[in-house]
Design a protein around this motif. Structure first.
Motif, PDB file in Angstrom:
ATOM      1  N   ASN A 161       5.563  61.975  29.415  1.00 57.34           N
ATOM      2  CA  ASN A 161       4.934  62.903  29.318  1.00 57.34           C
ATOM      3  C   ASN A 161       4.793  63.406  28.065  1.00 57.34           C
ATOM      4  OD1 ASN A 161       6.997  65.579  28.321  1.00 57.34           O
ATOM      5  ND2 ASN A 161       6.229  65.913  29.634  1.00 57.34           N
ATOM      6  N   LEU A 162       4.406  64.051  27.508  1.00 56.00           N
ATOM      7  CA  LEU A 162       3.711  64.525  25.449  1.00 56.00           C
ATOM      8  C   LEU A 162       4.398  65.254  25.037  1.00 56.00           C
ATOM      9  CD1 LEU A 162      -0.229  65.120  26.426  1.00 56.00           C
ATOM     10  CD2 LEU A 162       1.133  62.524  26.253  1.00 56.00           C
ATOM     11  N   ILE A 179      10.739  62.612  20.245  1.00 52.99           N
ATOM     12  CA  ILE A 179      11.025  61.605  20.147  1.00 52.99           C
ATOM     13  C   ILE A 179      10.613  60.816  19.133  1.00 52.99           C
ATOM     14  CG2 ILE A 179      11.853  59.483  20.545  1.00 52.99           C
ATOM     15  CD1 ILE A 179      11.997  61.147  23.397  1.00 52.99           C
ATOM     16  N   ILE A 180       9.287  60.543  18.622  1.00 53.32           N
ATOM     17  CA  ILE A 180       8.486  59.539  18.294  1.00 53.32           C
ATOM     18  C   ILE A 180       8.735  59.567  16.579  1.00 53.32           C
ATOM     19  CG2 ILE A 180       6.458  58.839  17.200  1.00 53.32           C
ATOM     20  CD1 ILE A 180       4.781  59.110  19.673  1.00 53.32           C
ATOM     21  N   PRO A 186       5.029  69.725  33.359  1.00 54.47           N
ATOM     22  CA  PRO A 186       4.430  70.163  32.156  1.00 54.47           C
ATOM     23  C   PRO A 186       3.637  68.628  31.271  1.00 54.47           C
ATOM     24  CG  PRO A 186       5.712  71.636  32.732  1.00 54.47           C
ATOM     25  CD  PRO A 186       7.037  71.017  33.041  1.00 54.47           C
ATOM     26  N   PHE A 187       2.726  69.657  30.594  1.00 56.32           N
ATOM     27  CA  PHE A 187       1.841  68.403  29.643  1.00 56.32           C
ATOM     28  C   PHE A 187       2.566  67.430  30.014  1.00 56.32           C
ATOM     29  CE2 PHE A 187       3.622  72.450  28.271  1.00 56.32           C
ATOM     30  CZ  PHE A 187       2.502  73.692  27.911  1.00 56.32           C
ATOM     31  N   SER A 188       2.436  66.384  31.223  1.00 58.47           N
ATOM     32  CA  SER A 188       2.222  65.012  31.473  1.00 58.47           C
ATOM     33  C   SER A 188       0.746  64.410  31.602  1.00 58.47           C
ATOM     34  CB  SER A 188       3.203  64.856  32.773  1.00 58.47           C
ATOM     35  OG  SER A 188       4.340  65.047  32.568  1.00 58.47           O
ATOM     36  N   PHE A 189       0.608  63.758  31.038  1.00 60.31           N
ATOM     37  CA  PHE A 189      -0.163  62.556  30.532  1.00 60.31           C
ATOM     38  C   PHE A 189      -0.079  61.100  31.798  1.00 60.31           C
ATOM     39  CE2 PHE A 189      -3.674  59.342  28.253  1.00 60.31           C
ATOM     40  CZ  PHE A 189      -4.715  60.453  29.356  1.00 60.31           C
ATOM     41  N   THR A 215       7.533  57.610  29.691  1.00 55.06           N
ATOM     42  CA  THR A 215       7.722  57.631  28.247  1.00 55.06           C
ATOM     43  C   THR A 215       8.083  57.231  26.626  1.00 55.06           C
ATOM     44  OG1 THR A 215       7.734  59.935  29.640  1.00 55.06           O
ATOM     45  CG2 THR A 215       7.952  60.292  27.147  1.00 55.06           C
ATOM     46  N   SER A 216       9.399  56.637  27.841  1.00 51.34           N
ATOM     47  CA  SER A 216      10.316  56.170  26.556  1.00 51.34           C
ATOM     48  C   SER A 216       9.100  54.730  26.102  1.00 51.34           C
ATOM     49  CB  SER A 216      11.322  54.853  26.927  1.00 51.34           C
ATOM     50  OG  SER A 216      11.568  53.917  26.540  1.00 51.34           O
TER      51      SER A 216
END
Length: 279
Positions: free
Chosen positions: A222-223, A229-230, A215-218, A61-62
């Motif tokens: 983690n989306l 964060i973005i 949940p909601f991980s690709f 994710t980072s």
């Protein structure tokens, strides 16, 4: 535990990491990963996620967030003439090779090994930044292109394994090799994009089909956390860029070193606690 209960602490900590990580990305050229990885690791651990894959999700994710953070931070430094474009062109191919190697290893090795690598590298870099004397008129050292390429491969591999944008390795390395600290920060900020994009892609594919992801991980990304964060890191990176070009060089190095030392200590503590629990 419901999906909401799992995501709530993750989103709260992700928001704080986004603000702090964005400022540090601009200030220290680190891409924000040095904050985001341990923050997400703690949030996922608090949610009761399997420790065996917690670090992989935090790193993956980072790396996804660093793609955008590095663009924002790098552009700010570029406008101030603090990026060595020749070095970027020289390093790009070797960085990509290193990223693929590091991300592939990071997707399959034990999460405990990733934590140990993160903590050790951060501690070594912190000691170097704090105790090595600052030169008044630094000049880059002359090496062959082969040596520079090898250094780029190592930087890319370690950064991808740790989920960071290259600054944690790149800034002290370039500073040690004779680059002015501000130019090292600016160039390392731009390197984050080269590391983040392929690194995130590899973590996505190595994490596909893995059970126990939040949940909601690709894959290992983690989306939901990335979406929080973005926007924060890209916005606050400009604040960090202004600080980097206004405070003394020595203060900039000490700030970098002190933060890394605290991060390393925290990760060593978490590693010790995890091993003690599972002993």
């Amino acid at each position: 535990m419901t999906d909401f209960e799992t995501l709530l602490p993750l989103l709260a900590i992700a928001a704080g990491a986004g603000v702090f990580g964005g400022i540090l990305a601009g200030l220290l050229g680190v891409g924000g990963g040095i904050v985001i990885v341990p923050a997400l690791y703690l949030a996922l651990s608090a949610a009761g996620m399997d420790p065996a894959i917690t670090m992989q999700v935090a790193v993956g994710t980072s790396l996804a967030t660093i793609v955008f953070t590095s663009l924002s931070s790098g552009y700010g430094h570029y406008k101030r003439g603090a990026i060595d474009m020749d070095l970027l062109r020289l390093w790009a191919p070797s960085l990509l090779v290193g990223v693929v190697i590091g991300a592939a290893l990071g997707g399959y090795v034990s999460g405990y090994i990733l934590i140990a690598v993160f903590a050790v590298v951060a501690a070594v870099v912190a000691l170097d930044m704090i105790f090595r004397p600052t030169k008044d008129d630094p000049e880059p050292r002359g090496f062959s292109k082969l040596i520079w390429a090898a250094l780029g491969t190592v930087t890319g591999a370690l950064s991808a394994m740790m989920g960071i944008g290259g600054g944690t390795i790149g800034v002290p390395l370039l500073n040690f090799l004779g680059y002015d600290i501000r130019r090292a920060v600016g160039t390392s900020a731009a390197i984050g994009f080269i590391i983040g994009l392929p690194g995130a892609v590899v973590y996505i594919f190595t994490g596909l089909g893995v059970e126990g992801l939040p949940p909601f991980s690709f894959g290992y990304v983690n989306l939901v956390a990335a979406a929080v964060i973005i926007p924060l890191t890209t916005s606050f990176a400009h604040v960090g860029v202004k600080l980097a070009h206004s405070i003394p060089r020595r203060a900039l190095r000490l700030a970098f070193g002190a933060f890394l030392m605290l991060t390393s200590a925290r990760m060593f503590f978490d590693l010790y606690r995890s091993l003690l629990i599972n002993a």
